[in-house]
Design a protein around this motif. Structure first.
Motif, PDB file in Angstrom:
ATOM      1  N   GLN A 101       0.835  -1.209   0.000  1.00  0.00           N
ATOM      2  CA  GLN A 101       0.000   0.000   0.000  1.00  0.00           C
ATOM      3  C   GLN A 101       0.871   1.262   0.000  1.00  0.00           C
ATOM      4  O   GLN A 101       0.574   2.222  -0.689  1.00  0.00           O
ATOM      5  CB  GLN A 101      -0.933   0.008   1.213  1.00  0.00           C
ATOM      6  CG  GLN A 101      -2.019  -1.033   1.155  1.00  0.00           C
ATOM      7  CD  GLN A 101      -2.947  -0.817  -0.010  1.00  0.00           C
ATOM      8  OE1 GLN A 101      -3.475   0.266  -0.209  1.00  0.00           O
ATOM      9  NE2 GLN A 101      -3.127  -1.856  -0.799  1.00  0.00           N
ATOM     10  N   PHE A 102       1.936   1.246   0.800  1.00  0.00           N
ATOM     11  CA  PHE A 102       2.852   2.389   0.814  1.00  0.00           C
ATOM     12  C   PHE A 102       3.547   2.536  -0.535  1.00  0.00           C
ATOM     13  O   PHE A 102       3.652   3.638  -1.070  1.00  0.00           O
ATOM     14  CB  PHE A 102       3.895   2.243   1.924  1.00  0.00           C
ATOM     15  CG  PHE A 102       3.349   2.450   3.288  1.00  0.00           C
ATOM     16  CD1 PHE A 102       3.059   3.727   3.749  1.00  0.00           C
ATOM     17  CD2 PHE A 102       3.105   1.373   4.119  1.00  0.00           C
ATOM     18  CE1 PHE A 102       2.550   3.934   5.005  1.00  0.00           C
ATOM     19  CE2 PHE A 102       2.596   1.564   5.386  1.00  0.00           C
ATOM     20  CZ  PHE A 102       2.312   2.835   5.832  1.00  0.00           C
ATOM     21  N   LEU A 103       4.018   1.424  -1.070  1.00  0.00           N
ATOM     22  CA  LEU A 103       4.689   1.487  -2.368  1.00  0.00           C
ATOM     23  C   LEU A 103       3.752   1.976  -3.461  1.00  0.00           C
ATOM     24  O   LEU A 103       4.140   2.788  -4.301  1.00  0.00           O
ATOM     25  CB  LEU A 103       5.258   0.111  -2.722  1.00  0.00           C
ATOM     26  CG  LEU A 103       6.376  -0.391  -1.827  1.00  0.00           C
ATOM     27  CD1 LEU A 103       6.782  -1.805  -2.229  1.00  0.00           C
ATOM     28  CD2 LEU A 103       7.561   0.546  -1.869  1.00  0.00           C
ATOM     29  N   LEU A 104       2.513   1.495  -3.440  1.00  0.00           N
ATOM     30  CA  LEU A 104       1.541   1.930  -4.436  1.00  0.00           C
ATOM     31  C   LEU A 104       1.277   3.431  -4.329  1.00  0.00           C
ATOM     32  O   LEU A 104       1.146   4.115  -5.340  1.00  0.00           O
ATOM     33  CB  LEU A 104       0.234   1.158  -4.283  1.00  0.00           C
ATOM     34  CG  LEU A 104      -0.851   1.525  -5.296  1.00  0.00           C
ATOM     35  CD1 LEU A 104      -0.439   1.103  -6.696  1.00  0.00           C
ATOM     36  CD2 LEU A 104      -2.168   0.920  -4.907  1.00  0.00           C
ATOM     37  N   THR A 105       1.232   3.947  -3.111  1.00  0.00           N
ATOM     38  CA  THR A 105       1.030   5.388  -2.920  1.00  0.00           C
ATOM     39  C   THR A 105       2.149   6.178  -3.579  1.00  0.00           C
ATOM     40  O   THR A 105       1.901   7.161  -4.294  1.00  0.00           O
ATOM     41  CB  THR A 105       0.944   5.729  -1.426  1.00  0.00           C
ATOM     42  OG1 THR A 105      -0.120   4.984  -0.848  1.00  0.00           O
ATOM     43  CG2 THR A 105       0.726   7.201  -1.210  1.00  0.00           C
ATOM     44  N   PHE A 106       3.384   5.757  -3.385  1.00  0.00           N
ATOM     45  CA  PHE A 106       4.511   6.464  -3.984  1.00  0.00           C
ATOM     46  C   PHE A 106       4.516   6.315  -5.505  1.00  0.00           C
ATOM     47  O   PHE A 106       4.792   7.278  -6.228  1.00  0.00           O
ATOM     48  CB  PHE A 106       5.829   5.976  -3.395  1.00  0.00           C
ATOM     49  CG  PHE A 106       6.022   6.392  -1.975  1.00  0.00           C
ATOM     50  CD1 PHE A 106       6.090   7.729  -1.619  1.00  0.00           C
ATOM     51  CD2 PHE A 106       6.120   5.447  -0.973  1.00  0.00           C
ATOM     52  CE1 PHE A 106       6.258   8.124  -0.309  1.00  0.00           C
ATOM     53  CE2 PHE A 106       6.283   5.829   0.344  1.00  0.00           C
ATOM     54  CZ  PHE A 106       6.347   7.164   0.677  1.00  0.00           C
ATOM     55  N   VAL A 107       4.180   5.137  -6.009  1.00  0.00           N
ATOM     56  CA  VAL A 107       4.143   4.924  -7.455  1.00  0.00           C
ATOM     57  C   VAL A 107       3.051   5.772  -8.094  1.00  0.00           C
ATOM     58  O   VAL A 107       3.265   6.388  -9.150  1.00  0.00           O
ATOM     59  CB  VAL A 107       3.955   3.423  -7.777  1.00  0.00           C
ATOM     60  CG1 VAL A 107       3.602   3.203  -9.230  1.00  0.00           C
ATOM     61  CG2 VAL A 107       5.210   2.649  -7.420  1.00  0.00           C
ATOM     62  N   LEU A 108       1.892   5.831  -7.470  1.00  0.00           N
ATOM     63  CA  LEU A 108       0.808   6.647  -8.024  1.00  0.00           C
ATOM     64  C   LEU A 108       1.146   8.138  -7.983  1.00  0.00           C
ATOM     65  O   LEU A 108       0.817   8.869  -8.916  1.00  0.00           O
ATOM     66  CB  LEU A 108      -0.501   6.374  -7.292  1.00  0.00           C
ATOM     67  CG  LEU A 108      -1.135   5.005  -7.559  1.00  0.00           C
ATOM     68  CD1 LEU A 108      -2.383   4.832  -6.719  1.00  0.00           C
ATOM     69  CD2 LEU A 108      -1.441   4.819  -9.021  1.00  0.00           C
TER      70      LEU A 108
END
Length: 152
Positions: A101-108
């Motif tokens: 979830q954290f990684l997805l936030t940064f990728v988005l």
């Protein structure tokens, strides 16, 4: 004086005090000019395209994040057996998805910035130039031998 709140106090006659050097009529004309310019820009095809492109981009990114987050929540609430599958000694699917979830936030956020630089910022610059009445050349234009802007 950005960010400073200026309180307008009515005088005994009911009129608002005009800033020093400007009459109340001049201030009303300036406000009417600004309102007219905003109204003109709101129907400008470039501005409409800019708003639509931004809304679609933001909507897609928010939908992607909410879909991912809701799937994580629903899986952690209703698929405990799946979430407790061990991947390594003390690492299970729930931990990996939580960190994801954290990684997805940064990728988005990165994708939003990158797409904005390519698709939204040039369009916003064109709309801003039209609103200001300037005629800056398009970023894709190159200087010719005589220094005049030449379209590729």
């Amino acid at each position: 004086m950005e960010g400073v709140y200026r309180r307008r106090v009515p005088d005994p006659g009911g009129e608002l005090h005009a800033p020093p050097g400007r009459s109340a009529a001049a201030r009303r004309r300036a406000q009417a000019d600004i309102a007219h310019a905003c109204e003109r820009m709101s129907v400008d095809p470039g501005f409409v395209r800019l708003r639509r492109r931004f809304a679609i981009q933001a909507g897609l990114l928010v939908a992607a994040f909410l879909g991912s987050y809701m799937s994580y929540l629903l899986l952690s609430a209703y698929a405990r057996d799946f979430m407790s599958i061990r991947i390594a000694e003390s690492v299970n699917v729930a931990l990996v998805m939580g960190i994801g979830q954290f990684l997805l936030t940064f990728v988005l956020a990165w994708a939003f910035g990158r797409f904005s630089e390519r698709a939204i910022d040039p369009l916003a610059a064109q709309v801003r130039d039209r609103a200001a009445g300037g005629a800056r050349p398009h970023p894709a234009a190159r200087d010719g031998a005589d220094g005049a802007a030449v379209r590729p």
